[in-house]
Design a protein around this motif. Sequence first.
Motif, PDB file in Angstrom:
ATOM      1  N   HIS A 140       3.064 -10.421   0.173  1.00 55.19           N
ATOM      2  CA  HIS A 140       2.695  -9.884  -1.141  1.00 55.19           C
ATOM      3  C   HIS A 140       1.190  -9.615  -1.220  1.00 55.19           C
ATOM      4  CE1 HIS A 140       6.456  -9.887  -3.300  1.00 55.19           C
ATOM      5  NE2 HIS A 140       6.710 -11.110  -2.883  1.00 55.19           N
ATOM      6  N   LEU A 141       0.391 -10.525  -0.672  1.00 61.27           N
ATOM      7  CA  LEU A 141      -1.053 -10.315  -0.654  1.00 61.27           C
ATOM      8  C   LEU A 141      -1.402  -9.037   0.100  1.00 61.27           C
ATOM      9  CD1 LEU A 141      -2.311 -13.945   0.047  1.00 61.27           C
ATOM     10  CD2 LEU A 141      -2.597 -12.658  -2.078  1.00 61.27           C
ATOM     11  N   ASN A 142      -0.733  -8.801   1.214  1.00 64.02           N
ATOM     12  CA  ASN A 142      -0.974  -7.576   1.987  1.00 64.02           C
ATOM     13  C   ASN A 142      -0.560  -6.344   1.190  1.00 64.02           C
ATOM     14  OD1 ASN A 142      -1.795  -9.164   4.101  1.00 64.02           O
ATOM     15  ND2 ASN A 142      -0.021  -8.767   5.375  1.00 64.02           N
ATOM     16  N   HIS A 143       0.635  -6.392   0.645  1.00 65.43           N
ATOM     17  CA  HIS A 143       1.187  -5.246  -0.082  1.00 65.43           C
ATOM     18  C   HIS A 143       0.326  -4.883  -1.283  1.00 65.43           C
ATOM     19  CE1 HIS A 143       3.876  -3.210  -2.975  1.00 65.43           C
ATOM     20  NE2 HIS A 143       4.275  -2.571  -1.885  1.00 65.43           N
ATOM     21  N   ASP A 144      -0.165  -5.911  -1.985  1.00 70.96           N
ATOM     22  CA  ASP A 144      -0.968  -5.695  -3.195  1.00 70.96           C
ATOM     23  C   ASP A 144      -2.453  -5.465  -2.889  1.00 70.96           C
ATOM     24  OD1 ASP A 144       1.384  -6.169  -4.568  1.00 70.96           O
ATOM     25  OD2 ASP A 144       0.867  -8.241  -5.084  1.00 70.96           O
ATOM     26  N   SER A 145      -2.822  -5.538  -1.615  1.00 70.06           N
ATOM     27  CA  SER A 145      -4.225  -5.399  -1.186  1.00 70.06           C
ATOM     28  C   SER A 145      -5.136  -6.414  -1.867  1.00 70.06           C
ATOM     29  CB  SER A 145      -4.729  -3.978  -1.442  1.00 70.06           C
ATOM     30  OG  SER A 145      -3.980  -3.052  -0.706  1.00 70.06           O
ATOM     31  N   THR A 146      -4.628  -7.627  -2.061  1.00 70.47           N
ATOM     32  CA  THR A 146      -5.416  -8.683  -2.687  1.00 70.47           C
ATOM     33  C   THR A 146      -5.736  -9.813  -1.717  1.00 70.47           C
ATOM     34  OG1 THR A 146      -3.398  -9.747  -3.502  1.00 70.47           O
ATOM     35  CG2 THR A 146      -4.531  -8.226  -5.007  1.00 70.47           C
ATOM     36  N   GLY A 147      -5.232  -9.722  -0.512  1.00 72.16           N
ATOM     37  CA  GLY A 147      -5.447 -10.767   0.483  1.00 72.16           C
ATOM     38  C   GLY A 147      -6.606 -10.452   1.407  1.00 72.16           C
ATOM     39  N   PRO A 148      -6.767 -11.283   2.422  1.00 70.87           N
ATOM     40  CA  PRO A 148      -7.846 -11.059   3.385  1.00 70.87           C
ATOM     41  C   PRO A 148      -7.596  -9.802   4.209  1.00 70.87           C
ATOM     42  CG  PRO A 148      -6.438 -12.860   4.120  1.00 70.87           C
ATOM     43  CD  PRO A 148      -5.984 -12.484   2.748  1.00 70.87           C
ATOM     44  N   ALA A 149      -8.671  -9.278   4.784  1.00 69.01           N
ATOM     45  CA  ALA A 149      -8.543  -8.114   5.670  1.00 69.01           C
ATOM     46  C   ALA A 149      -7.614  -8.460   6.827  1.00 69.01           C
ATOM     47  CB  ALA A 149      -9.915  -7.717   6.201  1.00 69.01           C
ATOM     48  N   TYR A 150      -6.843  -7.487   7.255  1.00 73.22           N
ATOM     49  CA  TYR A 150      -5.947  -7.719   8.394  1.00 73.22           C
ATOM     50  C   TYR A 150      -5.993  -6.532   9.329  1.00 73.22           C
ATOM     51  CZ  TYR A 150      -2.556  -4.841   5.830  1.00 73.22           C
ATOM     52  OH  TYR A 150      -1.929  -3.830   5.145  1.00 73.22           O
ATOM     53  N   TYR A 151      -5.514  -6.752  10.513  1.00 73.20           N
ATOM     54  CA  TYR A 151      -5.508  -5.749  11.570  1.00 73.20           C
ATOM     55  C   TYR A 151      -4.084  -5.566  12.056  1.00 73.20           C
ATOM     56  CZ  TYR A 151     -10.401  -6.906  11.423  1.00 73.20           C
ATOM     57  OH  TYR A 151     -11.677  -7.114  10.988  1.00 73.20           O
ATOM     58  N   VAL A 152      -3.740  -4.342  12.386  1.00 67.15           N
ATOM     59  CA  VAL A 152      -2.434  -4.056  12.972  1.00 67.15           C
ATOM     60  C   VAL A 152      -2.650  -3.907  14.472  1.00 67.15           C
ATOM     61  CG1 VAL A 152      -0.464  -2.495  13.022  1.00 67.15           C
ATOM     62  CG2 VAL A 152      -1.647  -2.940  10.862  1.00 67.15           C
ATOM     63  N   VAL A 153      -1.983  -4.761  15.224  1.00 63.83           N
ATOM     64  CA  VAL A 153      -2.145  -4.808  16.668  1.00 63.83           C
ATOM     65  C   VAL A 153      -0.850  -4.343  17.327  1.00 63.83           C
ATOM     66  CG1 VAL A 153      -2.665  -6.322  18.625  1.00 63.83           C
ATOM     67  CG2 VAL A 153      -3.706  -6.764  16.399  1.00 63.83           C
ATOM     68  N   GLY A 154      -0.965  -3.488  18.299  1.00 66.31           N
ATOM     69  CA  GLY A 154       0.228  -3.039  19.012  1.00 66.31           C
ATOM     70  C   GLY A 154       1.160  -2.204  18.153  1.00 66.31           C
ATOM     71  N   GLY A 155       0.630  -1.613  17.099  1.00 63.86           N
ATOM     72  CA  GLY A 155       1.422  -0.727  16.268  1.00 63.86           C
ATOM     73  C   GLY A 155       2.220  -1.394  15.171  1.00 63.86           C
ATOM     74  N   GLN A 156       2.510  -2.713  15.295  1.00 62.51           N
ATOM     75  CA  GLN A 156       3.354  -3.361  14.287  1.00 62.51           C
ATOM     76  C   GLN A 156       2.900  -4.757  13.895  1.00 62.51           C
ATOM     77  OE1 GLN A 156       7.332  -3.347  15.801  1.00 62.51           O
ATOM     78  NE2 GLN A 156       7.645  -1.191  15.354  1.00 62.51           N
ATOM     79  N   ARG A 157       2.259  -5.467  14.775  1.00 58.23           N
ATOM     80  CA  ARG A 157       1.925  -6.865  14.506  1.00 58.23           C
ATOM     81  C   ARG A 157       0.650  -6.972  13.665  1.00 58.23           C
ATOM     82  NH1 ARG A 157       1.497  -9.188  20.255  1.00 58.23           N
ATOM     83  NH2 ARG A 157       0.771  -7.079  20.543  1.00 58.23           N
ATOM     84  N   VAL A 158       0.749  -7.689  12.564  1.00 55.77           N
ATOM     85  CA  VAL A 158      -0.386  -7.925  11.679  1.00 55.77           C
ATOM     86  C   VAL A 158      -1.086  -9.206  12.130  1.00 55.77           C
ATOM     87  CG1 VAL A 158      -1.061  -8.498   9.314  1.00 55.77           C
ATOM     88  CG2 VAL A 158       0.678  -6.752   9.727  1.00 55.77           C
ATOM     89  N   ARG A 159      -2.419  -9.144  12.191  1.00 57.65           N
ATOM     90  CA  ARG A 159      -3.215 -10.305  12.582  1.00 57.65           C
ATOM     91  C   ARG A 159      -4.437 -10.410  11.682  1.00 57.65           C
ATOM     92  NH1 ARG A 159       0.860 -11.351  14.530  1.00 57.65           N
ATOM     93  NH2 ARG A 159       1.375 -11.752  16.702  1.00 57.65           N
TER      94      ARG A 159
END
Length: 59
Positions: free
Chosen positions: A20-39
């Motif tokens: 939900h934090l990711n979807h709402d853009s209210t969480g910490p910055a994240y990176y998409v690795v390998g096309g699908q994995r969020v880190r």
Amino acid sequence: MLSPKELADWLGISLQAVYHLNHDSTGPAYYVVGGQRVRYRRSDVEAWLEARRSNRAAA
């Protein structure tokens, strides 16, 4: 780098809450690795937590 599950465990929240934090853009910055994995970089999470810290004086 932290996976969403590792982030949820560290913060003491559910994996769904992390999504939900990711979807709402209210969480910490994240990176998409390998096309699908969020880190997450630990330093980004710590900065996000610091920015959300309450500055209320103790009663």
